[in-house]
Design a protein around this motif. Structure first.
Motif, PDB file in Angstrom:
ATOM      1  N   GLN A 133       5.138   7.494   0.812  1.00  0.00           N
ATOM      2  CA  GLN A 133       5.827   6.273   0.186  1.00  0.00           C
ATOM      3  C   GLN A 133       7.108   5.816   0.505  1.00  0.00           C
ATOM      4  OE1 GLN A 133       7.866   6.567  -2.906  1.00  0.00           O
ATOM      5  NE2 GLN A 133       7.911   4.370  -3.062  1.00  0.00           N
ATOM      6  N   PHE A 134       7.961   6.978   0.460  1.00  0.00           N
ATOM      7  CA  PHE A 134       9.250   7.027   0.838  1.00  0.00           C
ATOM      8  C   PHE A 134       9.706   6.169   2.108  1.00  0.00           C
ATOM      9  CE2 PHE A 134      13.689   8.141   1.382  1.00  0.00           C
ATOM     10  CZ  PHE A 134      14.160   8.352   0.031  1.00  0.00           C
ATOM     11  N   TYR A 135       9.094   6.702   2.983  1.00  0.00           N
ATOM     12  CA  TYR A 135       9.536   6.432   4.745  1.00  0.00           C
ATOM     13  C   TYR A 135       8.466   5.282   4.997  1.00  0.00           C
ATOM     14  CZ  TYR A 135      12.402  10.350   4.366  1.00  0.00           C
ATOM     15  OH  TYR A 135      13.609  11.253   4.255  1.00  0.00           O
ATOM     16  N   GLY A 136       7.345   5.110   4.362  1.00  0.00           N
ATOM     17  CA  GLY A 136       6.488   3.844   4.650  1.00  0.00           C
ATOM     18  C   GLY A 136       7.218   2.792   4.310  1.00  0.00           C
ATOM     19  N   SER A 137       8.058   2.695   3.036  1.00  0.00           N
ATOM     20  CA  SER A 137       8.325   1.697   2.467  1.00  0.00           C
ATOM     21  C   SER A 137       9.781   1.362   3.480  1.00  0.00           C
ATOM     22  CB  SER A 137       8.894   1.720   1.228  1.00  0.00           C
ATOM     23  OG  SER A 137       8.012   1.956   0.202  1.00  0.00           O
ATOM     24  N   GLY A 168      -0.197   2.438  14.110  1.00  0.00           N
ATOM     25  CA  GLY A 168       0.445   3.539  14.658  1.00  0.00           C
ATOM     26  C   GLY A 168       1.529   4.129  13.834  1.00  0.00           C
ATOM     27  N   VAL A 169       1.931   3.014  12.749  1.00  0.00           N
ATOM     28  CA  VAL A 169       3.008   3.431  11.619  1.00  0.00           C
ATOM     29  C   VAL A 169       2.223   4.451  10.794  1.00  0.00           C
ATOM     30  CG1 VAL A 169       4.430   2.771   9.763  1.00  0.00           C
ATOM     31  CG2 VAL A 169       4.335   1.531  11.859  1.00  0.00           C
ATOM     32  N   TRP A 170       0.991   4.061  10.442  1.00  0.00           N
ATOM     33  CA  TRP A 170       0.436   4.865   9.428  1.00  0.00           C
ATOM     34  C   TRP A 170       0.174   6.134   9.869  1.00  0.00           C
ATOM     35  CZ3 TRP A 170       0.604   4.368   4.534  1.00  0.00           C
ATOM     36  CH2 TRP A 170       0.657   3.306   3.989  1.00  0.00           C
ATOM     37  N   LEU A 196       0.892  -1.231  -0.049  1.00  0.00           N
ATOM     38  CA  LEU A 196      -0.014   0.093  -0.141  1.00  0.00           C
ATOM     39  C   LEU A 196       0.968   1.082   0.057  1.00  0.00           C
ATOM     40  CD1 LEU A 196      -2.752   1.061   0.126  1.00  0.00           C
ATOM     41  CD2 LEU A 196      -2.996   0.984   2.530  1.00  0.00           C
ATOM     42  N   SER A 197       1.767   1.171   0.796  1.00  0.00           N
ATOM     43  CA  SER A 197       2.757   2.326   0.741  1.00  0.00           C
ATOM     44  C   SER A 197       3.617   2.744  -0.456  1.00  0.00           C
ATOM     45  CB  SER A 197       3.719   2.226   2.088  1.00  0.00           C
ATOM     46  OG  SER A 197       4.638   1.242   1.684  1.00  0.00           O
ATOM     47  N   ASP A 198       4.133   1.468  -1.050  1.00  0.00           N
ATOM     48  CA  ASP A 198       4.593   1.474  -2.618  1.00  0.00           C
ATOM     49  C   ASP A 198       3.835   2.200  -3.321  1.00  0.00           C
ATOM     50  OD1 ASP A 198       7.030   0.511  -1.433  1.00  0.00           O
ATOM     51  OD2 ASP A 198       6.398  -1.657  -2.144  1.00  0.00           O
TER      52      ASP A 198
END
Length: 326
Positions: A99-103, A139-141, A60-62
């Motif tokens: 996208q960048f830091y979620g990955s 929590g990450v989201w 999803l983050s990608d």
């Protein structure tokens, strides 16, 4: 040549057309692969493990960077002139940053999950609890949304000279904001996850040489080690260049603003590093396909016939302990 205005502002230079073209191609193809992965997770897998939840969040983050890529491409094609207003600039930064830091964060959590499953396979762990993993991902989201909004509102579109810029090192009025935000993001969003991923890999590697395990369980553990290794390789190849170039550019922007030519070169390199970071969207689906038995089980015809017994993601380890799915 020192390309600067009379006011001392480094004027932005147009980017080569290969950068927006390659960026659109990479992110569009990556978007298709990740949409396919999300479809597999949602429509082809009847049950999810803790590892599957982490993989879904990574996919999803990608996919978040692709929707705003056309805006960035037009920005470059127009000679670094932002035509879409402050709101869409903020939205673009929010999506790109998420996208960048979620990955990076979800790749790290996948590595840590495998580390707990292999090194502490005979101990209970909250990383094996789907309920805990769901709360952890939520929590990450929340963190990603919060930090992306801070980033987006902290470095909005500004008019430098006669041209409006968005996320550009020509925005001298935002020098301090760029410097502070970049230092925080590189520390928390890159260096810390990279250190955790590297530690997990070497701990798993050392555990394989110390544990007294059978050949069958060794194969399962080696598979986990390869998965962590793949996460670390993706992490390093895709995100190391952008972080190094980005922090170098912000340092130059703050302490050596008169070196316009160097800043222009760094900005071009930084935008090019986004293309390299976009390769992450290609490589992560390979992680699901070759690192997750559950993902492969969604396509029975995918299996290659073998005389070896098939091992699921909940394969038994010695003494009947189970390794949790990834």
């Amino acid at each position: 040549m020192n390309n600067s205005s009379d006011s001392g502002i480094c004027l932005s230079t147009p980017q080569h057309m290969s950068i927006p073209v390659l960026m659109c191609l990479v992110y569009f193809m990556g978007f298709l692969l990740n949409v396919f992965s999300l479809w597999v997770f949602c429509c082809r897998m009847s049950s999810w493990s803790a590892g599957t939840i982490l993989q879904f969040c990574l996919a999803l983050s990608d996919a978040l960077g692709a929707p705003v890529t056309p805006l960035i491409a037009v920005y470059f094609a127009m000679g670094n002139k932002w035509l879409f207003g402050k709101v869409l600039c903020t939205v673009t930064i929010v999506f790109v940053s998420s996208q960048f830091y979620g990955s990076t964060i979800f790749l790290t959590l996948i590595s840590f999950h495998r580390y707990k499953a292999v090194v502490h396979f005979n101990k209970s762990s909250r990383m094996k609890d789907k309920s805990f993993i769901k709360k952890l991902c939520a929590g990450v989201w929340l963190f990603l949304i919060t930090h992306s909004l801070v980033y987006g509102f902290g470095v909005p579109a500004t008019k430098e000279g006669e041209v409006t810029h968005c996320l550009s090192f020509s925005q001298v009025s935002l020098t301090n904001s760029f410097f502070i935000i970049s230092c925080v993001l590189v520390s928390i969003g890159f260096l810390l996850p990279l250190s955790i991923s590297a530690t997990c890999y070497f701990r798993v590697k050392n555990a394989l040489t110390c544990l007294n395990i059978t050949a069958k369980s060794l194969k399962v553990k080696l598979k986990s080690q390869r998965m962590i290794q793949m996460c670390l390789i993706i992490f390093t190849i895709c995100f190391l260049p952008a972080n190094i170039i980005g922090i170098t550019a912000t340092v130059m922007m703050k302490f050596y603003p008169e070196h316009c030519h160097t800043l222009h070169q760094l900005q071009t390199a930084y935008y090019a590093s986004w293309i390299i970071a976009g390769l992450n969207c290609f490589l992560d689906p390979l992680l699901y396909c070759f690192g997750s038995q559950n993902f492969r089980d969604a396509f029975p015809s995918f299996h290659i016939k073998s005389t070896e017994p098939q091992q699921s993601d909940t394969e038994m380890t010695p003494n009947a302990e189970k390794i949790t799915a990834v």
